[in-house]
Write an enzyme that holds these catalytic residues in place. Structure first.
Site, PDB file in Angstrom:
ATOM      1  N   HIS A 149      24.233 -11.727  28.052  1.00  0.00           N
ATOM      2  CA  HIS A 149      23.191 -10.710  28.292  1.00  0.00           C
ATOM      3  C   HIS A 149      21.866 -11.129  27.653  1.00  0.00           C
ATOM      4  CE1 HIS A 149      22.455  -6.195  29.185  1.00  0.00           C
ATOM      5  NE2 HIS A 149      21.319  -6.864  29.219  1.00  0.00           N
TER       6      HIS A 149
ATOM      7  N   ARG B  89      23.151  -5.603  35.846  1.00  0.00           N
ATOM      8  CA  ARG B  89      24.100  -4.960  34.934  1.00  0.00           C
ATOM      9  C   ARG B  89      25.507  -5.256  35.430  1.00  0.00           C
ATOM     10  NH1 ARG B  89      20.726  -4.643  31.687  1.00  0.00           N
ATOM     11  NH2 ARG B  89      19.897  -2.826  30.592  1.00  0.00           N
TER      12      ARG B  89
HETATM   13  P1  NAP Z   1      12.691  -1.860  38.603  1.00  0.00           P
HETATM   14  O1  NAP Z   1      11.277  -2.328  38.704  1.00  0.00           O
HETATM   15  O2  NAP Z   1      12.945  -0.396  38.405  1.00  0.00           O
HETATM   16  O3  NAP Z   1      13.452  -2.368  39.912  1.00  0.00           O
HETATM   17  C1  NAP Z   1      14.701  -1.906  40.297  1.00  0.00           C
HETATM   18  C2  NAP Z   1      14.928  -2.284  41.748  1.00  0.00           C
HETATM   19  O4  NAP Z   1      16.240  -1.906  42.141  1.00  0.00           O
HETATM   20  C3  NAP Z   1      13.950  -1.563  42.688  1.00  0.00           C
HETATM   21  O5  NAP Z   1      13.539  -2.430  43.709  1.00  0.00           O
HETATM   22  C4  NAP Z   1      14.808  -0.452  43.264  1.00  0.00           C
HETATM   23  O6  NAP Z   1      14.405   0.003  44.555  1.00  0.00           O
HETATM   24  C5  NAP Z   1      16.149  -1.165  43.342  1.00  0.00           C
HETATM   25  N1  NAP Z   1      17.212  -0.173  43.483  1.00  0.00           N
HETATM   26  C6  NAP Z   1      17.588   0.793  42.623  1.00  0.00           C
HETATM   27  N2  NAP Z   1      18.582   1.539  43.147  1.00  0.00           N
HETATM   28  C7  NAP Z   1      18.834   1.028  44.375  1.00  0.00           C
HETATM   29  C8  NAP Z   1      19.728   1.362  45.405  1.00  0.00           C
HETATM   30  N3  NAP Z   1      20.594   2.399  45.293  1.00  0.00           N
HETATM   31  N4  NAP Z   1      19.711   0.632  46.539  1.00  0.00           N
HETATM   32  C9  NAP Z   1      18.840  -0.396  46.670  1.00  0.00           C
HETATM   33  N5  NAP Z   1      17.953  -0.775  45.723  1.00  0.00           N
HETATM   34  C10 NAP Z   1      17.966  -0.070  44.590  1.00  0.00           C
HETATM   35  O7  NAP Z   1      13.451  -2.582  37.415  1.00  0.00           O
HETATM   36  P2  NAP Z   1      13.194  -4.043  36.785  1.00  0.00           P
HETATM   37  O8  NAP Z   1      12.217  -3.942  35.665  1.00  0.00           O
HETATM   38  O9  NAP Z   1      12.922  -5.024  37.880  1.00  0.00           O
HETATM   39  O10 NAP Z   1      14.630  -4.302  36.132  1.00  0.00           O
HETATM   40  C11 NAP Z   1      15.782  -4.346  36.948  1.00  0.00           C
HETATM   41  C12 NAP Z   1      17.038  -4.327  36.110  1.00  0.00           C
HETATM   42  O11 NAP Z   1      17.218  -5.578  35.479  1.00  0.00           O
HETATM   43  C13 NAP Z   1      17.055  -3.335  34.946  1.00  0.00           C
HETATM   44  O12 NAP Z   1      17.379  -2.023  35.374  1.00  0.00           O
HETATM   45  C14 NAP Z   1      18.123  -3.911  34.044  1.00  0.00           C
HETATM   46  O13 NAP Z   1      19.371  -3.355  34.397  1.00  0.00           O
HETATM   47  C15 NAP Z   1      18.114  -5.409  34.393  1.00  0.00           C
HETATM   48  N6  NAP Z   1      17.656  -6.250  33.273  1.00  0.00           N
HETATM   49  C16 NAP Z   1      18.535  -7.158  32.755  1.00  0.00           C
HETATM   50  C17 NAP Z   1      18.129  -7.988  31.721  1.00  0.00           C
HETATM   51  C18 NAP Z   1      19.055  -9.050  31.183  1.00  0.00           C
HETATM   52  O14 NAP Z   1      18.751  -9.652  30.156  1.00  0.00           O
HETATM   53  N7  NAP Z   1      20.150  -9.332  31.845  1.00  0.00           N
HETATM   54  C19 NAP Z   1      16.837  -7.887  31.198  1.00  0.00           C
HETATM   55  C20 NAP Z   1      15.973  -6.943  31.753  1.00  0.00           C
HETATM   56  C21 NAP Z   1      16.383  -6.126  32.793  1.00  0.00           C
HETATM   57  P3  NAP Z   1      12.963   0.706  44.763  1.00  0.00           P
HETATM   58  O15 NAP Z   1      11.975  -0.409  44.563  1.00  0.00           O
HETATM   59  O16 NAP Z   1      13.009   1.186  46.162  1.00  0.00           O
HETATM   60  O17 NAP Z   1      12.851   1.777  43.720  1.00  0.00           O
END
Ligand code: NAP
Length: 335
Positions: A298, A250
């Site tokens: 995005h 993000r």
């Molecule tokens: P996810 O499975 O919830 O993974 C999020 C990761 O971030 C987890 O490893 C989490 O740690 C880590 N995290 C969160 N807060 C943190 C902190 N304060 N310090 C360190 N690590 C932290 O989510 P996902 O499905 O992989 O998606 C990730 C993100 O990608 C989404 O939230 C979205 O913003 C973005 N996204 C972007 C697009 C695009 O088109 N650009 C598309 C889809 C998603 P833990 O494992 O310890 O909980």
């Protein structure tokens, strides 16, 4: 009982067709045609109009049609008594894997420099670096980053991941069937049998160590109170000189002026930015024309109605049977 689709950006007709296929007996409605409000059991949302999610007394869940829920959590009218569920599906995961591989290979193989050389009609060779010497750091090591890690490892890159809680990798647990439409459990791993492993870093105390060995930093964390402005002057300075930044998480993860300054100083040799603080990216943004920046709108991973409807339907069935949904959001944590 009914499903109510609310999105300010998605075409409902594509989704109506998919839901007619996967849940033919459901009453699929499109905001603002809510029908009787007490009959609405599930909200299917992506960037819903502010205030549109309130006033449904029998909600069983709010199902987000994307992975990031920051937009929903910023709505003061988000019902907090119904579970909020993010999308974890094969379409989104495969899209993000493709994007990360492409961006990493682009910088790793100097395609940005060859492109500039072509414009100058310059024919010369840039010394090639072995994949084994290009360290990839995945900031945020959740579902999407873990899927990308598996493919990066297969190409021979040393991979590290940084997350809030420490990950145990590699592991055989949670290996998935990759057939089209196969179920993907949130947070599960999908390592190849011979995966050499990911170096796992966790928590604020290990962030600097993680950054100092990330030649290409790929951001895939959610935007929360804790991750706001995480990529800033101080943290960018921890990267090896001449590192690359890929942000597909993000825009709020970065302090954009600090990213620009790092590009100007050469601390960053290049950046691939898919997400921004203000979207659409304003025409005046210097990122549009910066020679060492690639801007994508995005679109690193977009939700594909076909696979997503299968996943959403599965979660609807799970919730109706009293099972926990796949991708339940922790409202306190913010993701
Ligand atoms: P996810 O499975 O919830 O993974 C999020 C990761 O971030 C987890 O490893 C989490 O740690 C880590 N995290 C969160 N807060 C943190 C902190 N304060 N310090 C360190 N690590 C932290 O989510 P996902 O499905 O992989 O998606 C990730 C993100 O990608 C989404 O939230 C979205 O913003 C973005 N996204 C972007 C697009 C695009 O088109 N650009 C598309 C889809 C998603 P833990 O494992 O310890 O909980």
């Amino acid at each position: 009982m009914s499903l109510l689709f609310i999105s300010s950006v998605e075409d409902p007709e594509r989704w109506r067709d998919e839901f007619a296929r996967v849940l033919p007996a459901e009453d699929f409605r499109v905001w603002p045609d809510t029908g009787p409000r007490e009959a609405v059991e599930f909200l299917l949302v992506w960037r819903p109009e502010r205030g549109s999610m309130k006033g449904f007394p029998n909600l069983k869940a709010i199902l987000n049609m994307g992975a990031g829920v920051d937009y929903l959590l910023a709505d003061p009218d988000l019902p907090r008594d119904a579970p909020l569920v993010r999308l974890v599906d094969k379409g989104l995961t495969d899209g993000m894997v493709e994007f990360v591989l492409h961006a990493v290979l682009h910088f790793h193989r100097d395609f940005h420099r060859y492109r500039a050389m072509q414009a100058r009609k310059e024919w010369s060779e840039i010394p090639q670096v072995e994949a084994g010497r290009r360290r990839i750091g995945l900031l945020g090591f959740g579902h999407l980053a873990q899927a990308a890690a598996r493919h990066l490892l297969a190409l021979g890159f040393p991979v590290s991941g940084w997350s809030r809680t420490r990950k145990k990798v590699p592991g055989g647990e949670g290996r998935q069937n990759q057939e089209p439409g196969a179920k993907i459990a949130a947070g599960s791993l999908n390592w190849g049998a011979s995966a050499p492993g990911v170096q796992a870093f966790a928590g604020a105390g290990e962030m600097d160590a993680f950054l100092s060995q990330s030649d290409i930093l790929v951001c895939l964390a959610p935007h929360t109170k804790e991750t706001e402005g995480l990529i800033n002057k101080r943290t960018l300075a921890r990267l090896p000189k001449g590192a690359y930044l890929v942000n597909a998480g993000r825009g709020g993860l970065t302090v954009e002026e600090d990213v620009l300054a790092a590009l100007e100083s050469g601390q960053l040799a290049g950046a691939w930015l898919d997400v921004f603080r203000t979207e659409p990216l304003p025409a005046a943004s210097p990122f549009w024309t910066h020679p060492n920046v690639i801007v994508t709108p995005h679109t690193a991973a977009v939700t594909l109605p076909g696979p997503a409807a299968l996943e959403l339907a599965d979660n609807i069935r799970r919730i109706r049977s009293g099972l926990p949904p796949n991708g339940l959001v922790d409202l306190g944590r913010g993701y």
